[in-house]
Design an enzyme around this catalytic site. Structure first.
Site, PDB file in Angstrom:
ATOM      1  N   HIS A   1       0.860  -1.189   0.000  1.00  0.00           N
ATOM      2  CA  HIS A   1       0.000   0.000   0.000  1.00  0.00           C
ATOM      3  C   HIS A   1       0.896   1.239   0.000  1.00  0.00           C
ATOM      4  O   HIS A   1       1.847   1.322   0.778  1.00  0.00           O
ATOM      5  CB  HIS A   1      -0.893   0.001   1.240  1.00  0.00           C
ATOM      6  CG  HIS A   1      -1.684   1.266   1.441  1.00  0.00           C
ATOM      7  ND1 HIS A   1      -1.352   2.205   2.399  1.00  0.00           N
ATOM      8  CD2 HIS A   1      -2.779   1.754   0.799  1.00  0.00           C
ATOM      9  CE1 HIS A   1      -2.209   3.204   2.343  1.00  0.00           C
ATOM     10  NE2 HIS A   1      -3.089   2.955   1.390  1.00  0.00           N
TER      11      HIS A   1
ATOM     12  N   HIS B   1       1.605  10.990  -2.051  1.00  0.00           N
ATOM     13  CA  HIS B   1       0.319  10.838  -1.372  1.00  0.00           C
ATOM     14  C   HIS B   1      -0.369  12.195  -1.422  1.00  0.00           C
ATOM     15  O   HIS B   1       0.000  13.114  -0.688  1.00  0.00           O
ATOM     16  CB  HIS B   1       0.540  10.370   0.069  1.00  0.00           C
ATOM     17  CG  HIS B   1      -0.691   9.831   0.703  1.00  0.00           C
ATOM     18  ND1 HIS B   1      -0.794   9.572   2.051  1.00  0.00           N
ATOM     19  CD2 HIS B   1      -1.894   9.482   0.167  1.00  0.00           C
ATOM     20  CE1 HIS B   1      -1.992   9.093   2.315  1.00  0.00           C
ATOM     21  NE2 HIS B   1      -2.670   9.028   1.193  1.00  0.00           N
TER      22      HIS B   1
END
Length: 588
Positions: free
Chosen positions: A125, A171
């Protein structure tokens, strides 16, 4: 025998003897039963391997090969009898890497010809992050490290750079620094098949304009060339391909391209990590808080979504086509909740994502439906948004429901990641583990495995922990205690379905670098096919938190019976050079 000295204050010195590891009484008795005139010859050794170690199909020639391999690796022992073992040599053999609890050397042995949906897949992830989810750097380093450890699914979040002319991996909406997409792609290309020859899947989170999507298509195609699996059809797959047919190949998985989503869209809407739109009704309502009970939810294919199409722009259509052809596994966009997409067309193969919280909410009422869905489709489960420290969840939340891609933050450490590492030590560490049959089969009335069901005990694992060795070789004398040798104890247990999970503990052995416990434990299991053996060693500290002395997790389904040398790993999951436990396993 050697001595170690520990200075206490400035007044005096404590001295301790450091002995060589002594042969346990059980091992001496075994050697006497399987030897003659103080030597264990090939015939004795073969009989021992068959009767004690459970290698009942081993031939005499194979036993001789095992002995020869051990002797070749331990030439420093000055072995005088090339085809027999003394008690000392036999003890060394039991503690050697050859006598591992799993197959040695590791090898792929599961059926690899089933569809991808029949496997648990080692999944990362936010694979580019070096630390927390908010402010850490993005880098190719964690991607490389993950691939070298056998991870097969790499996630990249794509965003436009400040000039809108290149693609950054980062991110979004955080303070994380970016890394260029092309650098990530090259890192994947160079390291994809270092640890495993089975396919690498790149899951892309796409926040790009059509022009940048076209640039992604060009980068990906040029970087991976013929190793890339491309889509040749507009229609959904009837069934996923098998890992065996995809050896050495790279697969792109993302949602189908749409026109760039206007950033001025209502702030009342958000798109989460798994491609799910959530409408917040109030600040008090948790994300996805009521969707499971909503019977009016709707499953939306990517070619239906809520994006605005512009048929007049040939350039954008061409760019979209090139990008779309990259996508071998199309991720589905869910509009709504679990109940809707559990009822999708089961004649086609889908890939969906949801976070750990929503799986946990759905499981009590939809557990069997999720199992059924995952027999044919791919499900990716990812950490909840609150895990900003890059911590992880219990992977059994996903595995017990047949979820293939249980996505983990590989840059963090701790017990959850140890379980993940333990699961993927199975099947030779290739990153693909065949799901147990009970998760794949249907009964005569089309029933499937019920994760909440009560099951009888199928087997009991009996364990005897004899001793531990190697800490004095891998650690400084004052690493655990400045004033004396360490006081070790072992925590051992099972991780699996709730009724199988338990932990037990040995007594503390004081002031000893080579502790001898000789303690026995029993663990009944209802679902051993999905269980992991957990082992942790700690050093007792009266005044502070106990020190960490090593850990491992091993798949019960591949655990060898008999007396085995169990290597321990550090907090990150890297194997110590010398530290191991001598343990006996017996299934009844």
């Amino acid at each position: 025998m050697s001595k170690q000295s520990y200075r206490v204050c400035c007044c005096f010195t404590r001295k301790f003897n450091v002995k060589e590891a002594e042969v346990p009484a059980d091992i001496k008795a075994l050697f006497e039963n399987y030897s003659g005139n103080g030597l264990m010859n090939i015939e004795h050794f073969h009989k021992f391997l068959m009767e004690v170690q459970g290698d009942d199909k081993l031939t005499r020639e194979e036993a001789e090969t095992v002995m020869k391999s051990f002797k070749n690796e331990h030439k420093n022992l000055n072995i005088l009898q090339p085809k027999s073992l003394s008690i000392k040599e036999f003890f060394r053999y039991l503690l050697s890497e050859i006598n591992a609890p799993l197959s040695h050397p590791p090898k792929v042995h599961h059926d690899m010809a089933a569809p991808l949906s029949h496997y648990f897949i080692y999944t990362g992830h936010n694979s580019y992050l070096t630390g927390n989810q908010i402010s850490s750097d993005s880098s190719v380093v964690p991607i490389i490290e993950a691939l070298k450890k056998g991870v097969r699914v790499i996630e990249l979040d794509m965003w436009p750079n400040s000039d809108k002319d290149d693609i950054h991996i980062m991110h979004g909406g955080t303070l994380t620094s970016p890394v260029k997409l092309i650098d990530c792609l090259r890192a994947i290309r160079e390291n994809a098949f270092v640890a495993s020859e089975y396919p690498v899947i790149i899951t892309l989170e796409d926040h790009l304009t059509p022009a940048l999507q076209a640039k992604v298509a060009e980068m990906v195609s040029e970087t991976f060339g013929e190793t890339l699996i491309c889509s040749t059809s507009e229609s959904s797959l009837q069934e996923f391909q098998c890992p065996e047919s995809l050896k050495g190949r790279v697969i792109i998985s993302t949602k189908a391209p749409k026109e760039y989503l206007d950033q001025t869209k209502s702030s009342n809407e958000q798109v989460d990590d798994g491609g799910v739109k959530v409408v917040k009704k109030s600040s008090e309502e948790p994300v996805w808080g009521k969707e499971i009970a909503d019977l009016a939810v709707k499953f939306v294919h990517e070619d239906e979504g809520e994006y605005k199409d512009d048929d007049d722009d040939d350039l954008e259509q061409d760019a979209a086509l090139k990008y779309k052809q990259l996508i071998a596994i199309r991720a589905e966009k869910m509009k709504g909740g679990i109940k809707a997409w559990l009822g999708v067309d089961l004649k086609k193969a889908h890939r969906v994502s949801l976070n750990e919280e929503n799986l946990e909410k759905a499981a009590p009422t939809h557990g069997t439906e999720i199992v059924r869905f995952n027999q044919r489709n791919l499900m990716r489960v990812y950490p909840k948004a609150m895990r900003i420290d890059s911590s992880n969840y219990n992977p059994f939340k996903g595995w017990i429901h047949g979820a293939q891609m249980v996505a983990f933050n590989m840059q963090s450490h701790g017990r959850s990641l140890w379980l993940m590492q333990g699961m993927f030590r199975a099947n030779g560490g290739c990153g693909y583990v065949k799901k147990p049959d009970f998760l794949l089969k249907k009964g005569p009335n089309n029933e499937v495995f019920d994760p909440k069901g009560s099951l009888p005990v199928k087997t009991t694992l009996k364990i005897k922990i004899y001793m531990g060795v190697g800490w004095n070789l891998d650690f400084k004398s004052t690493h655990f205690d400045a004033y004396s040798p360490p006081d070790f104890y072992v925590k051992i247990g099972i991780a699996g379905i709730p009724t199988d999970s338990s932990m037990k503990k040995t007594e503390i052995i004081a002031d000893n670098w080579m502790p001898v416990w000789n303690q026995e434990f029993e663990f009944p299991m209802s679902v051993p096919e999905l269980a992991l053996l957990r082992i942790e060693v700690h050093e007792f500290d009266v005044s502070e938190k106990d020190d960490f002395g090593g850990q491992t997790c091993l798949p019960i389904s591949e655990l060898k019976s008999g007396i085995r040398a169990v290597p321990l790993h550090d907090y990150k999951g890297d194997k110590y050079k010398s530290v191991k436990l001598l343990v006996r396993f017996c299934f009844t």
